[in-house]
Write an enzyme that holds these catalytic residues in place. Sequence first.
Site, PDB file in Angstrom:
ATOM      1  N   GLY A   1      21.269   5.921  66.834  1.00 43.64           N
ATOM      2  CA  GLY A   1      22.510   5.126  66.043  1.00 43.64           C
ATOM      3  C   GLY A   1      23.123   4.906  66.814  1.00 43.64           C
TER       4      GLY A   1
ATOM      5  N   TYR B   1      32.507  15.403  75.861  1.00 44.00           N
ATOM      6  CA  TYR B   1      31.368  15.502  77.735  1.00 44.00           C
ATOM      7  C   TYR B   1      32.041  14.706  78.793  1.00 44.00           C
ATOM      8  CZ  TYR B   1      30.496  14.455  72.096  1.00 44.00           C
ATOM      9  OH  TYR B   1      30.053  14.160  70.882  1.00 44.00           O
TER      10      TYR B   1
ATOM     11  N   CYS C   1      48.860  15.732  74.758  1.00 46.82           N
ATOM     12  CA  CYS C   1      49.461  15.794  75.604  1.00 46.82           C
ATOM     13  C   CYS C   1      48.002  16.782  76.241  1.00 46.82           C
ATOM     14  CB  CYS C   1      50.075  16.442  74.349  1.00 46.82           C
ATOM     15  SG  CYS C   1      51.497  15.504  73.957  1.00 46.82           S
TER      16      CYS C   1
ATOM     17  N   TYR D   1      30.115   6.619  67.681  1.00 42.08           N
ATOM     18  CA  TYR D   1      31.435   7.813  67.767  1.00 42.08           C
ATOM     19  C   TYR D   1      32.504   8.091  68.386  1.00 42.08           C
ATOM     20  CZ  TYR D   1      26.170   9.973  67.671  1.00 42.08           C
ATOM     21  OH  TYR D   1      24.743  10.037  66.970  1.00 42.08           O
TER      22      TYR D   1
HETATM   23  C1  LIG Z   1      22.884  12.032  65.458  1.00 40.26           C
HETATM   24  C2  LIG Z   1      21.139  12.050  65.336  1.00 40.26           C
HETATM   25  C3  LIG Z   1      20.602  11.101  65.163  1.00 40.26           C
HETATM   26  C4  LIG Z   1      21.362   9.967  66.241  1.00 40.26           C
HETATM   27  O1  LIG Z   1      21.445   9.654  68.110  1.00 40.26           O
HETATM   28  P1  LIG Z   1      21.550   8.754  68.476  1.00 40.26           P
HETATM   29  O2  LIG Z   1      22.032   9.665  69.922  1.00 40.26           O
HETATM   30  O3  LIG Z   1      23.563   8.443  68.068  1.00 40.26           O
HETATM   31  O4  LIG Z   1      20.564   7.568  68.657  1.00 40.26           O
HETATM   32  C5  LIG Z   1      19.575  10.973  64.947  1.00 40.26           C
HETATM   33  N1  LIG Z   1      19.014  11.649  64.252  1.00 40.26           N
HETATM   34  C6  LIG Z   1      19.381  14.023  64.087  1.00 40.26           C
HETATM   35  C7  LIG Z   1      18.881  14.305  63.591  1.00 40.26           C
HETATM   36  C8  LIG Z   1      20.875  13.304  65.058  1.00 40.26           C
HETATM   37  O5  LIG Z   1      21.526  14.566  64.888  1.00 40.26           O
END
Ligand SMILES: *Cc1c(COP(=O)(O)O)cnc(C)c1O
Length: 430
Positions: free
Chosen positions: A294, A331, A358, A388
């Site tokens: 992702g 984070y 705030c 994100y």
């Molecule tokens: C969040 C998630 C991803 C993607 O993570 P990235 O850090 O955005 O690559 C893939 N698989 C599962 C099951 C996730 O929870």
Amino acid sequence: MTLAELLPSLGAVEPLTGQCWPRGTHLGPDADLVVDGTGLVGLAARFGTPCHVLSEGHARAAARDFRRALPRAEVLFAGKSAPIRAVYSWMADEGLSLDVCSAGEVEVGRAAGVPGARMVLHGNAKTDDDLKAAVAHGVRRVVVDSASELPALAALCPAGQEVLIRVIPEVDAHTHAAITTGVRGQKFGVPAEDLPAVAAAIARHPNLTLVGLHCHIGSQVTRVAAYETAVRRMVHLLPGPLRDLDLGGGFAAPYHPGEPTFDVQGFATRVQIALQQECAARRLPQPTLLVEPGRSIVANAGITLYRVVSVKPGFAAVDGGMSDNPRPSLYGARYAPRLLGRTTRAHRTPTTVVGRHCESGDIIAENAPLPADLHPGDLLAVPATGAYHTALASNYNMVCRPPVISVHNGHATPRIRRESLSDLMARDLG
Ligand SMILES: *Cc1c(COP(=O)(O)O)cnc(C)c1O
């Protein structure tokens, strides 16, 4: 090339360094940045600030990197990282499948034209609504997170529903605790010793078919070795020949100029060798690899544009913040903003860029080297905000969420419009 670019010794325009900007980004006239053919200063004027900009070219190219490195694997885009219809359809276009974890993400995928046959449903607490949406769209595979969800799954899913089991691989990816998911004591997955019992429970439901195992070791993982360990453990845990082995996502993206991009090719090579060796040792046929990137696809496609609203010694406050980017509060993430749209000879001074909200944790950058003459009205560009950000945005302080504008080959297209106060007030029933 501008004069300032030719003569960096003038100190007027900071050179572009690092890999956190979208591919092909270059300096434009008057200290502008040109992203996928479009100047950011013009985008800020046209669409206002704060504004999320997304390079379609970058996102597509990053998706192609995974396809090229792993031609026999199934690459699924982790839909939660950027739940935007256009993004899902670019990914489908590039041959990626889609990983979803809610009725909402199924709906965005459906609207983007992604067939259910190309989707995998995740989640540690899938509601009946999530399952019904997935079944209605024909989502091919569901990842089981615990045996307790099987009765609901069996009751709602059609005959022949394919399932995978999410296993805790006990691999510590050494990332932030909030995004570490491969070890005991976090909420996701089944411990290895419980795997046979969960597999047996699945076998007792005639309409569920176990087709594979899944793991996800965390996010912002920089070390290829962590995946190599994971694949070895997972092959070891296979209860017998299974079709799918899903290694999840989590590949790191650079947020600061000095940080490297994740070595996708190195990952592909080492993981495929490990898979081959372990399967040979266990005399098992090699399962099909699935990966779920992702962040590593969309993070560096994105830039957020802000206006400076106020300054005080050591600080600059902008017109957005934790409502469009909660990662600093979640984070402790920090970013590397850059002044756009004017040249200056002022010296660089450590400046903490904060948001308008705030909470004192609403910090975008700490001690960023920004020109000492920064003033209200200045435009700042923050790279690496494609993953994100929109997904995690909120309306804290009743602030409207920014638009998402995609750019490609010199064309800008609004993909998500700016939220309005009437959008927000429409839900308040008085
Ligand atoms: C969040 C998630 C991803 C993607 O993570 P990235 O850090 O955005 O690559 C893939 N698989 C599962 C099951 C996730 O929870």
